[in-house]
Design a protein around this motif. Structure first.
Motif, short mmCIF file in Angstrom:
data_model
loop_
_atom_site.label_atom_id
_atom_site.label_comp_id
_atom_site.label_asym_id
_atom_site.label_seq_id
_atom_site.Cartn_x
_atom_site.Cartn_y
_atom_site.Cartn_z
N GLY A 16 6.01 23.28 39.75
CA GLY A 16 7.24 24.29 40.50
C GLY A 16 8.28 24.76 39.82
O GLY A 16 8.84 25.52 38.95
N LEU A 17 9.64 23.36 39.91
CA LEU A 17 11.01 23.64 39.62
C LEU A 17 10.92 23.16 38.26
O LEU A 17 11.95 24.29 37.46
CB LEU A 17 11.30 21.96 39.73
N PHE A 18 9.56 23.12 37.02
CA PHE A 18 9.52 22.69 36.48
C PHE A 18 9.09 24.27 34.89
O PHE A 18 10.32 24.68 34.26
CB PHE A 18 8.82 21.78 35.17
N LEU A 19 8.73 25.48 35.89
CA LEU A 19 8.48 26.37 35.45
C LEU A 19 9.79 27.13 35.34
O LEU A 19 10.36 27.89 35.16
CB LEU A 19 7.36 27.17 36.50
N LEU A 20 10.11 26.97 36.97
CA LEU A 20 11.21 28.15 37.64
C LEU A 20 12.99 27.14 36.01
O LEU A 20 13.61 28.43 35.71
CB LEU A 20 12.29 27.54 39.02
N CYS A 21 12.96 26.11 35.64
CA CYS A 21 13.76 25.77 34.67
C CYS A 21 13.31 26.50 33.48
O CYS A 21 14.19 26.92 33.10
CB CYS A 21 13.60 23.66 34.79
N TYR A 22 12.38 26.61 32.53
CA TYR A 22 11.39 27.15 31.64
C TYR A 22 11.99 28.54 31.99
O TYR A 22 12.91 29.18 31.03
CB TYR A 22 10.17 26.69 31.37
N ARG A 23 11.20 29.32 32.98
CA ARG A 23 11.96 30.67 32.55
C ARG A 23 13.17 30.83 33.36
O ARG A 23 13.68 31.80 32.28
CB ARG A 23 10.92 30.66 34.57
N PHE A 24 14.42 30.38 33.40
CA PHE A 24 15.73 30.69 33.54
C PHE A 24 16.48 30.72 32.89
O PHE A 24 17.47 31.62 32.20
CB PHE A 24 16.29 30.36 34.70
N PHE A 25 15.88 29.30 31.60
CA PHE A 25 17.01 28.26 30.85
C PHE A 25 15.99 28.67 29.32
O PHE A 25 16.59 28.12 28.74
CB PHE A 25 17.65 26.82 31.33
N GLY A 26 15.22 29.33 29.08
CA GLY A 26 14.07 29.54 28.25
C GLY A 26 14.29 27.99 27.84
O GLY A 26 13.91 26.80 28.00
N ARG A 27 14.82 27.68 26.36
CA ARG A 27 14.30 26.63 25.58
C ARG A 27 14.98 25.12 26.04
O ARG A 27 15.40 24.26 25.89
CB ARG A 27 14.22 26.70 23.98
N ILE A 28 16.41 25.23 26.28
CA ILE A 28 17.68 24.90 26.43
C ILE A 28 17.47 24.00 27.53
O ILE A 28 17.58 22.88 27.53
CB ILE A 28 18.80 25.64 26.59
N GLY A 29 16.68 24.92 28.74
CA GLY A 29 15.95 24.31 29.99
C GLY A 29 14.84 23.22 29.71
O GLY A 29 15.07 22.57 30.91
N LEU A 30 13.86 23.22 28.72
CA LEU A 30 12.85 22.28 28.51
C LEU A 30 13.98 21.20 28.05
O LEU A 30 13.86 20.19 28.35
CB LEU A 30 12.02 22.65 26.99
N TYR A 31 14.70 21.11 27.40
CA TYR A 31 15.37 19.57 27.01
C TYR A 31 16.64 19.52 28.00
O TYR A 31 16.67 17.52 27.95
CB TYR A 31 17.02 20.58 25.76
N ALA A 32 17.15 19.99 28.64
CA ALA A 32 17.77 20.05 30.07
C ALA A 32 16.81 18.96 30.73
O ALA A 32 17.00 17.32 31.71
CB ALA A 32 18.36 20.56 31.17
N TRP A 33 15.49 19.55 30.80
CA TRP A 33 14.86 18.43 31.85
C TRP A 33 14.09 17.34 31.66
O TRP A 33 14.30 16.57 32.42
CB TRP A 33 13.38 19.84 31.91
N ILE A 34 14.16 17.47 30.07
CA ILE A 34 13.32 15.55 29.70
C ILE A 34 14.57 15.11 29.53
O ILE A 34 14.09 14.06 29.92
CB ILE A 34 13.58 16.53 27.93
N GLY A 35 16.00 15.38 29.41
CA GLY A 35 17.02 14.50 30.06
C GLY A 35 17.40 13.90 31.52
O GLY A 35 17.47 12.99 31.78
N MET A 36 16.80 15.06 32.48
CA MET A 36 16.90 14.45 33.74
C MET A 36 15.31 13.81 34.28
O MET A 36 15.35 12.72 34.83
CB MET A 36 16.73 15.58 34.02
N ALA A 37 14.18 13.97 33.38
CA ALA A 37 13.32 13.62 33.64
C ALA A 37 13.84 11.55 33.00
O ALA A 37 12.08 11.28 33.76
CB ALA A 37 12.00 14.17 33.03
#
Length: 226
Positions: A16-37
């Motif tokens: 759920g948090l992953f989808l929210l991250c992508y929904r609000f921040f797009g491709r940048i959100g995916l990079y941010a999630w990878i860094g955090m994960a």
């Protein structure tokens, strides 16, 4: 059964948090999630739990989301973007490991209450990080290559599940064997080590398979790429 149900909730929260991250921040959100994960997975993996009579480590759920992201990037933006994300996660883990090892070198003040806990969590991190870096580097690039190959062989929009699960089936086995060998071989008795290896792979693959609907949802999302 408590660990099982909290594990199900844990996976749902992560997705759920992953989808929210992508929904609000797009491709940048995916990079941010990878860094955090990459960082959180290597902190969580220090904790062992028991489920169905088997010993397993935490960190597998959020780590599996990294495969989800590389597949999503490959699907929507191409192989080049997926490889770029792999390098980004690789750098993030190296930077976090170096910084936290320097943090441990500081002599704590006599009333300090954090040094012991930080030592417990991050003292093992160099070996865990080395195992994770090797496993991450090899398996992620293998995953990207297999996904790209499957994308050519099974290009249909409704064949996304084949590309997703086909690429993770082998790459996560490679990841689990590499990581558990470097990070935990000799740290645990062999019977426990085998259990950790088995459960690490099974949990990662089950979570990845369960995340297929999440990948379909993410692919159909309209996100702000500005």
């Amino acid at each position: 059964m408590f660990n099982f149900w909290i594990g199900v909730l844990f996976a749902l929260v992560n997705f759920g948090l992953f989808l929210l991250c992508y929904r609000f921040f797009g491709r940048i959100g995916l990079y941010a999630w990878i860094g955090m994960a990459t960082v959180l997975a290597n902190i969580q993996v220090v904790k062992t739990i028991e489920m169905f009579g088997l010993v397993m480590t935490l960190g597998n759920t959020i780590y599996a989301s990294i495969y989800l992201i590389s597949d999503l990037l490959n699907e929507k933006y191409g192989e080049r973007e997926a490889k770029k994300a792999v390098w980004f996660g690789f750098f993030t883990l190296i930077a976090a490991t170096i910084i936290m090892q320097l943090v441990l070198l500081f002599e704590p003040q006599e009333t300090d209450i954090a040094q012991g806990s930080l030592q417990t969590i991050f003292g093992l991190m160099p070996r865990v990080a080395l195992g994770s870096l090797c496993a991450y580097f090899v398996s992620q690039f293998v995953d990207v290559k297999i996904y790209s190959w499957l994308k050519k062989k099974c290009p249909g929009p409704n064949q996304l599940w084949i590309r997703n699960n086909g690429s993770t089936l082998f790459s996560q086995l490679l990841d689990s064997v590499t990581f558990c060998t470097i990070a935990f071989l000799g740290e645990f008795p062999m019977d426990v080590w085998w259990q950790i290896l088995l459960t690490t792979y099974l949990i990662k693959f089950v979570v990845s398979a369960a995340s297929t609907p999440v990948l379909y949802i993410a692919r159909s999302m309209k996100v702000d790429e500005s």
